[in-house]
Scaffold this motif. Structure first.
Motif, mmCIF file in Angstrom:
data_model
loop_
_atom_site.group_PDB
_atom_site.id
_atom_site.type_symbol
_atom_site.label_atom_id
_atom_site.label_comp_id
_atom_site.label_asym_id
_atom_site.label_seq_id
_atom_site.Cartn_x
_atom_site.Cartn_y
_atom_site.Cartn_z
ATOM 1 N N PHE A 138 0.836 -1.193 0.000
ATOM 2 C CA PHE A 138 0.000 0.000 0.000
ATOM 3 C C PHE A 138 0.878 1.253 0.000
ATOM 4 N N CYS A 139 1.886 1.274 0.862
ATOM 5 C CA CYS A 139 2.787 2.428 0.939
ATOM 6 C C CYS A 139 3.579 2.609 -0.346
ATOM 7 N N GLU A 140 4.014 1.518 -0.939
ATOM 8 C CA GLU A 140 4.755 1.600 -2.204
ATOM 9 C C GLU A 140 3.866 2.165 -3.310
ATOM 10 N N SER A 141 2.610 1.723 -3.340
ATOM 11 C CA SER A 141 1.681 2.239 -4.340
ATOM 12 C C SER A 141 1.423 3.721 -4.127
ATOM 13 N N PHE A 142 1.276 4.125 -2.870
ATOM 14 C CA PHE A 142 1.081 5.549 -2.563
ATOM 15 C C PHE A 142 2.287 6.362 -3.028
ATOM 16 N N LYS A 143 3.478 5.882 -2.718
ATOM 17 C CA LYS A 143 4.698 6.609 -3.098
ATOM 18 C C LYS A 143 4.799 6.773 -4.609
ATOM 19 N N SER A 144 4.486 5.716 -5.329
ATOM 20 C CA SER A 144 4.549 5.772 -6.791
ATOM 21 C C SER A 144 3.483 6.697 -7.368
#
Length: 536
Positions: free
Chosen positions: A224-230
């Motif tokens: 979830f955090c990786e998707s948000f960052k991207s």
């Protein structure tokens, strides 16, 4: 909708309201064209659609000149308020369940008002249950991206709170696919002694168990955090300057020890230990056996009170002769608090590694559990997972964990004072706040703050300012939260005065060009420039 202008220069007021998207002064009245009417909708956060709120209108507030160059208000603050960045929380339901921006026009007008006041930015709650609602790995960021662009266009900064919990009061749920799993695997939720489950966040005991369709919660949070960052890469470090990692109920690092809502006329009880789901009991059993006391691993203290009871209603928390000081209690309370700290370690480590190269700062929120602080056992802190008593500092290990992960600590309740607490609750928010801040200074952890509630505490603004001066270094203060009450005549003038007191402390007028001095003077607007706005 009608706006009545009371006193002040009509020309200046008109200019200010053009900045806010309103126009047309006619005979002492400002007429809002229907397409620009500000309506806060029918959600619970905005209270109701027919609202009345107050905006301080000052025409000469040229926000960019006041916030730029070496003569900005911020650079001219008194030493006591240096480096305090003021943000305001957006509504909890800024994004609807069907992924659209709620009350967009009202938010847009509010952003412009905050910009004119000199507020640096806003805080946005991002809900796991809204973004990853239907299926694991299927993210929908469009509405949040639109809102981030609104904030950027308004010239404000954005602090994002990643919320991996639900909020029953505002009908904000966990992802539907997680709730479905919970129906067949109820042990993924915290459970109390009576078997009652808390379904607004996952039990920390399943952090590393593959209970979510073959993945662990930590893996799901990381993705979830990786998707948000991207997805928000173009905003990171420029518009988005800070990220709060959700750590538990209400985003705080704690157990849900007070599952029941306390009635307004009732003193908060001690709460209950939350160690009775299958996985927590399994960990406790293994720990007890490893320490040579298998009987200590059967559950939590049998002689502890229930949620709404006082410390003296049972034996465990009594000041005199209570079993909280026994060897068994030390074993259990140490284990219980260490499980919470380990959970915080996993999630803050995840957030720090994910956002380490984005020029954003990671925060975690620690609760201010001040009820019964003046007792010896501090029962409300113990049930929430903080092994803090008159003989033991329970915040040393917590702040050390924050330091290891290079995270800043967010503390709510900076508007609370001892004198306004019920005498019977033996509460002391001021002493607890001081204790936590001492631990933070010892471990080099920077502190940020919030107020306790959207409706405000008695003389709350005075207490907040008290907590921002002297040795109480605060990096960031987030005022909660934008909504109907926030913009009401009962509240907004006080907030405006509070902001001006932070931004305008000790301005050096001899250093200001004439036009900027005039702009600074306009910030000191009196009550005759209050504009009352209401729907007809």
């Amino acid at each position: 909708m009608e706006v009545s202008v009371i006193g002040s220069s009509q020309v200046k007021t008109e200019l200010a309201y053009r900045e806010l998207g309103f126009c047309n002064l006619k005979g002492g009245k400002t007429v809002i064209p229907s397409k620009n009417r500000v309506c806060f909708g029918r959600s619970t956060d905005w209270r109701k659609s027919g609202i009345r709120f107050t905006l301080r209108a000052t025409a000469a507030i040229q926000s960019e000149p006041l916030r730029s160059d070496s003569v900005s208000c911020r650079s001219r603050r008194s030493k006591s308020h240096d480096n305090v960045r003021l943000f305001v929380g957006l509504p909890l339901d800024s994004i609807s369940d069907c992924n659209a921006v709620n009350h967009a026009k009202a938010i847009a007008a509010g952003l412009k008002a905050l910009k004119l006041l000199g507020v640096e930015g806003v805080e946005l709650p991002v809900w796991w249950g809204t973004v990853e609602k239907e299926a694991m790995g299927k993210y929908e960021w469009s509405a949040y991206l639109a809102l981030a662009e609104m904030v950027q266009d308004a010239g404000l900064k954005l602090h994002v709170s990643l919320c991996f919990h639900a909020c029953k009061q505002h009908k904000l749920s966990l992802p539907e696919w997680v709730s479905r799993i919970g129906e067949s695997k109820p042990s993924i939720f915290f459970t109390d002694r009576a078997g009652q489950q808390y379904k607004e966040c996952l039990s920390l005991a399943v952090d590393d168990l593959p209970v979510l369709d073959g993945k662990t919660p930590v893996q799901v949070y990381r993705e979830f955090c990786e998707s948000f960052k991207s997805s928000f890469s173009s905003f990171m470090g420029s518009t988005i300057t800070g990220i709060s990692m959700g750590l538990g109920p209400d985003g705080e690092l704690r157990y849900p020890s007070h599952q029941r809502l306390v009635k307004s006329n009732k003193i908060t009880g001690v709460g209950e230990f939350q160690c009775y789901d299958k996985n927590m009991l399994s960990i406790l059993k293994q720990h007890a056996e490893a320490n040579g006391n298998p009987l200590w691993g059967l559950g939590g203290p049998h002689d502890a009170p229930t949620y709404d009871e006082s410390p003296n209603s049972n034996n465990f928390f009594r000041d005199h002769g209570g079993s909280w000081g026994s060897p068994y209690a030390d074993f259990f309370l140490s284990w219980y608090s260490n499980q919470l700290i380990s959970h915080g370690e996993r999630l803050l480590s995840l957030a720090s590694s994910t956002f380490s190269e984005t020029a954003t700062t990671v925060y975690g929120k620690v609760p201010l559990i001040h009820s019964w602080y003046k007792t010896q056992s501090h029962p409300s802190e113990l049930t929430a997972g903080y092994y803090n008593t008159t003989t033991r500092d329970g915040y040393e290990a917590v702040t050390d964990m924050f330091a290891r992960n290079s995270c800043k600590l967010m503390l709510p309740g900076m508007d609370l004072s001892d004198e306004h607490q019920p005498h019977e609750s033996l509460s002391s928010p001021e002493l607890l706040l001081a204790q936590i801040r001492t631990a933070c200074r010892k471990h080099g952890v920077e502190v940020s703050g919030q107020n306790s509630s959207a409706t405000g505490a008695p003389r709350g603004f005075e207490q907040i300012k008290k907590n921002l001066v002297g040795d109480n270094v605060v990096d960031l203060f987030i005022y909660q939260r934008m909504g109907a009450y926030f913009f009401s005549p009962e509240h907004f003038p006080s907030f405006t005065k509070f902001v001006r007191s932070l931004n305008q402390s000790e301005l050096h007028s001899d250093d200001l060009p004439e036009e900027k001095e005039e702009a600074a003077d306009s910030l000191r607007v009196s009550s005759d420039s209050v504009v009352q706005m209401q729907e007809a």
